[in-house]
Motif scaffolding. Sequence first.
Motif, PDB file in Angstrom:
ATOM      1  N   LEU A   1       0.546  -1.115  -0.492  1.00 35.87           N
ATOM      2  CA  LEU A   1       0.217  -0.037   0.006  1.00 35.87           C
ATOM      3  C   LEU A   1       1.048   1.447   0.168  1.00 35.87           C
ATOM      4  O   LEU A   1       0.832   2.120  -0.562  1.00 35.87           O
TER       5      LEU A   1
ATOM      6  N   TRP B   1       2.600   1.665  -3.239  1.00 40.11           N
ATOM      7  CA  TRP B   1       1.476   2.317  -4.143  1.00 40.11           C
ATOM      8  C   TRP B   1       0.947   3.233  -4.385  1.00 40.11           C
ATOM      9  O   TRP B   1       0.671   4.031  -5.276  1.00 40.11           O
ATOM     10  N   PHE B   2       0.841   3.800  -2.704  1.00 36.91           N
ATOM     11  CA  PHE B   2       0.023   5.606  -2.842  1.00 36.91           C
ATOM     12  C   PHE B   2       1.547   6.188  -3.037  1.00 36.91           C
ATOM     13  O   PHE B   2       1.195   7.415  -3.716  1.00 36.91           O
TER      14      PHE B   2
ATOM     15  N   TYR C   1       1.586   7.141  -6.877  1.00 37.68           N
ATOM     16  CA  TYR C   1       0.117   7.604  -7.197  1.00 37.68           C
ATOM     17  C   TYR C   1       0.642   9.346  -6.708  1.00 37.68           C
ATOM     18  O   TYR C   1       0.252   9.900  -7.709  1.00 37.68           O
TER      19      TYR C   1
ATOM     20  N   LEU D   1       3.045  10.727  -6.679  1.00 36.89           N
ATOM     21  CA  LEU D   1       3.818  11.168  -7.971  1.00 36.89           C
ATOM     22  C   LEU D   1       3.311  11.496  -8.826  1.00 36.89           C
ATOM     23  O   LEU D   1       3.775  12.583  -9.839  1.00 36.89           O
ATOM     24  N   PHE D   2       2.650  10.417  -9.223  1.00 39.40           N
ATOM     25  CA  PHE D   2       2.050  10.101 -10.748  1.00 39.40           C
ATOM     26  C   PHE D   2       0.343  11.954 -10.478  1.00 39.40           C
ATOM     27  O   PHE D   2       0.382  12.531 -11.381  1.00 39.40           O
ATOM     28  N   LEU D   3       0.155  12.380  -9.573  1.00 38.81           N
ATOM     29  CA  LEU D   3      -0.816  12.758  -9.270  1.00 38.81           C
ATOM     30  C   LEU D   3       0.532  14.741  -8.661  1.00 38.81           C
ATOM     31  O   LEU D   3      -0.333  15.665  -9.471  1.00 38.81           O
ATOM     32  N   SER D   4       1.200  14.821  -8.880  1.00 37.89           N
ATOM     33  CA  SER D   4       1.931  16.271  -8.152  1.00 37.89           C
ATOM     34  C   SER D   4       2.959  16.036  -9.461  1.00 37.89           C
ATOM     35  O   SER D   4       3.382  16.944  -9.291  1.00 37.89           O
ATOM     36  N   ARG D   5       3.099  14.966  -9.939  1.00 39.81           N
ATOM     37  CA  ARG D   5       3.835  15.960 -11.192  1.00 39.81           C
ATOM     38  C   ARG D   5       2.950  16.558 -13.173  1.00 39.81           C
ATOM     39  O   ARG D   5       1.932  16.969 -13.170  1.00 39.81           O
TER      40      ARG D   5
END
Lengths: 167, 47
Positions: free
Chosen positions: B34, B37-38, B41, B43-47
């Motif tokens: 977990l 994974w978070f 996620y 990193l994906f949302l902040s870039r």
Amino acid sequence: MHLHKFEKVWLIFGMGSLALFLVILGFAAFWKGTHPQSHIETIDPENVEAHDSFKPENLGLREVADGKYIVNIVASAFNYDFGMDADGKPVKKIRVPKGSTVLFQITSKDVVHGFQVAGTNVNMMVEPGHVSRLETEMKNVGEFTVVCNEYCGIAHHQMFATVEVYE
Amino acid sequence: MAKSTKQQLEPQHNPSINLKGTLIAVMLLGVFILATWFGCYYLFLSR
Ligand SMILES: [Cu+2]
């Protein structure tokens, strides 16, 4: 069937995680619009100029609305064609303001290439015969290197460009 | 024959079997999955 109390705990934990991940996946796909970059749109790789977006005069960065940009690129071994600047030199660096929405549209003339703007979420496979599209908001200021991340031949490492996001 | 098979299976159904170590190991692995994974996620949302 008898289950040990601890077995119930980790089964619920595992199934709960699965449900949580599926909800986040649905949120990303249906709410945030995260989809594969190639929408099965085909193009003749031997004649990419026939497509409006990939005519030589339409390559590179273009502002289509306030804070909205389109970048058209043709990848080939071993170059990203961002068009020409005013002096007739090939463009190797594009600049956009922070917070702008940028749509990258790219196709390949020959083999499979990659298109990754390192440090951002822009990361696509570029396949001959297909158009890859990815729209993103440039949230962070900086200079980001564009690299080819699919091995395409002897000068693969020379395929790069720069995207600068300024304040 | 059938009876002896049943007797062999019997200890596995014993509710007093100690699974504490297994629980800790499973939860450590679960929390690790977990957390990574978070992390991705985020990193994906902040870039
Ligand atoms: Cu390459």
